[in-house]
Design a protein around this motif. Structure first.
Motif, mmCIF file in Angstrom:
data_model
loop_
_atom_site.group_PDB
_atom_site.id
_atom_site.type_symbol
_atom_site.label_atom_id
_atom_site.label_comp_id
_atom_site.label_asym_id
_atom_site.label_seq_id
_atom_site.Cartn_x
_atom_site.Cartn_y
_atom_site.Cartn_z
ATOM 1 N N LEU A 94 17.837 44.820 71.068
ATOM 2 C CA LEU A 94 17.347 46.150 71.429
ATOM 3 C C LEU A 94 16.779 46.880 70.223
ATOM 4 C CD1 LEU A 94 20.061 47.330 73.956
ATOM 5 C CD2 LEU A 94 17.624 47.034 74.411
ATOM 6 N N ALA A 95 17.417 46.718 69.079
ATOM 7 C CA ALA A 95 16.916 47.360 67.860
ATOM 8 C C ALA A 95 15.536 46.831 67.482
ATOM 9 C CB ALA A 95 17.901 47.156 66.715
ATOM 10 N N ARG A 96 15.281 45.560 67.768
ATOM 11 C CA ARG A 96 13.977 44.968 67.470
ATOM 12 C C ARG A 96 12.896 45.428 68.441
ATOM 13 N NH1 ARG A 96 16.174 38.956 67.222
ATOM 14 N NH2 ARG A 96 17.428 39.148 65.355
ATOM 15 N N VAL A 97 13.270 45.582 69.705
ATOM 16 C CA VAL A 97 12.265 45.807 70.747
ATOM 17 C C VAL A 97 12.123 47.282 71.115
ATOM 18 C CG1 VAL A 97 11.590 45.203 73.100
ATOM 19 C CG2 VAL A 97 12.671 43.497 71.658
ATOM 20 N N GLU A 98 13.228 47.971 71.335
ATOM 21 C CA GLU A 98 13.171 49.362 71.799
ATOM 22 C C GLU A 98 14.474 50.076 71.444
ATOM 23 O OE1 GLU A 98 11.449 52.627 73.486
ATOM 24 O OE2 GLU A 98 10.472 50.684 73.553
ATOM 25 N N ARG A 99 14.524 50.692 70.272
ATOM 26 C CA ARG A 99 15.749 51.338 69.799
ATOM 27 C C ARG A 99 16.228 52.468 70.698
ATOM 28 N NH1 ARG A 99 16.990 50.958 63.808
ATOM 29 N NH2 ARG A 99 15.617 49.268 63.199
ATOM 30 N N ASP A 100 15.307 53.159 71.332
ATOM 31 C CA ASP A 100 15.680 54.318 72.149
ATOM 32 C C ASP A 100 16.603 53.939 73.311
ATOM 33 O OD1 ASP A 100 14.115 55.831 70.482
ATOM 34 O OD2 ASP A 100 12.361 55.771 71.806
ATOM 35 N N VAL A 101 16.564 52.707 73.751
ATOM 36 C CA VAL A 101 17.407 52.265 74.856
ATOM 37 C C VAL A 101 18.884 52.319 74.458
ATOM 38 C CG1 VAL A 101 17.954 50.291 76.361
ATOM 39 C CG2 VAL A 101 15.581 50.838 75.825
ATOM 40 N N LEU A 102 19.176 52.119 73.187
ATOM 41 C CA LEU A 102 20.566 52.121 72.725
ATOM 42 C C LEU A 102 21.265 53.440 73.045
ATOM 43 C CD1 LEU A 102 20.127 50.371 69.274
ATOM 44 C CD2 LEU A 102 21.321 49.467 71.272
ATOM 45 N N ALA A 120 22.265 43.346 79.553
ATOM 46 C CA ALA A 120 21.341 43.635 80.656
ATOM 47 C C ALA A 120 20.213 44.546 80.189
ATOM 48 C CB ALA A 120 22.099 44.278 81.817
ATOM 49 N N ALA A 121 20.545 45.559 79.387
ATOM 50 C CA ALA A 121 19.517 46.467 78.868
ATOM 51 C C ALA A 121 18.534 45.712 77.983
ATOM 52 C CB ALA A 121 20.169 47.610 78.092
ATOM 53 N N ALA A 122 19.048 44.816 77.157
ATOM 54 C CA ALA A 122 18.168 44.025 76.297
ATOM 55 C C ALA A 122 17.261 43.124 77.128
ATOM 56 C CB ALA A 122 18.998 43.197 75.315
ATOM 57 N N ALA A 123 17.834 42.489 78.151
ATOM 58 C CA ALA A 123 17.039 41.593 78.998
ATOM 59 C C ALA A 123 15.968 42.354 79.765
ATOM 60 C CB ALA A 123 17.955 40.845 79.964
ATOM 61 N N VAL A 124 16.318 43.499 80.326
ATOM 62 C CA VAL A 124 15.344 44.297 81.083
ATOM 63 C C VAL A 124 14.239 44.806 80.161
ATOM 64 C CG1 VAL A 124 15.077 46.469 82.361
ATOM 65 C CG2 VAL A 124 16.937 44.901 82.928
ATOM 66 N N THR A 125 14.610 45.229 78.962
ATOM 67 C CA THR A 125 13.617 45.713 78.002
ATOM 68 C C THR A 125 12.693 44.590 77.561
ATOM 69 O OG1 THR A 125 15.189 47.380 77.253
ATOM 70 C CG2 THR A 125 13.330 46.903 75.804
ATOM 71 N N LEU A 126 13.267 43.428 77.248
ATOM 72 C CA LEU A 126 12.442 42.275 76.866
ATOM 73 C C LEU A 126 11.516 41.862 77.996
ATOM 74 C CD1 LEU A 126 14.928 40.031 74.904
ATOM 75 C CD2 LEU A 126 12.751 40.881 74.081
#
Length: 158
Positions: A94-102, A120-126
């Motif tokens: 998540l930090a690599r792709v979209e930090r705001d999701v954290l 799940a958040a990382a997978a959905v963001t990716l």
């Protein structure tokens, strides 16, 4: 490999030879976990149900899997170090792709629930940003390097 219900996934894994030691290695796709007869999606469904408070008997009945198999999956994620490693892998992606999701991750009643929510958040963001055609559990298999259940990968020196 067994998928949900009676569906099976046929695989023909690739092999690679290490240039240094000359040993051969099997390269598995992220849809499966090493030394498991079920796909990452089936194992993940069992872990989600367990994090939600379901017992292994009920999970086994719902997934139509042997009790011993489901019990083994659930026991494999009881190790607090492994659960923390799973969560850390999700946070790194998540930090690599979209930090705001954290900041939007909802607290969960269990550490396993928190790890699975982060995965799940990382997978959905990716999936939204990089790989829209790849199923979320396959991405989770990639994020966890096939170690959704089992021992965490040791930290790389350096």
């Amino acid at each position: 490999m067994r998928d949900h219900g009676t569906t099976t996934v046929a695989l023909r894994p690739r092999r690679a030879r290490c240039r240094t030691c000359r040993a051969t290695h099997v390269l598995l796709p992220a849809v499966v976990a090493p030394r498991r007869a079920d796909t990452t999606a089936v194992i993940g469904s069992a872990l989600l149900a367990s994090a939600g408070g379901a017992g292994y008997r009920r999970i086994a009945a719902e997934l139509e899997r042997p009790l011993s198999t489901v019990r083994r999956w659930i026991r494999a994620v009881r190790d607090p170090e492994h659960v923390e490693w799973l969560r850390a892998q999700a946070v790194l992606w998540l930090a690599r792709v979209e930090r705001d999701v954290l900041a939007d991750l909802a607290p969960q009643p269990t550490r396993l629930g928190e790890a699975l929510t982060a995965l799940a958040a990382a997978a959905v963001t990716l999936r939204a940003r990089v790989a829209p055609h790849v199923p979320p559990w396959t991405l989770i298999g990639q994020i966890t390097r096939g170690r959704l259940v089992g021992r965490a990968v040791p930290a790389q020196p350096g």
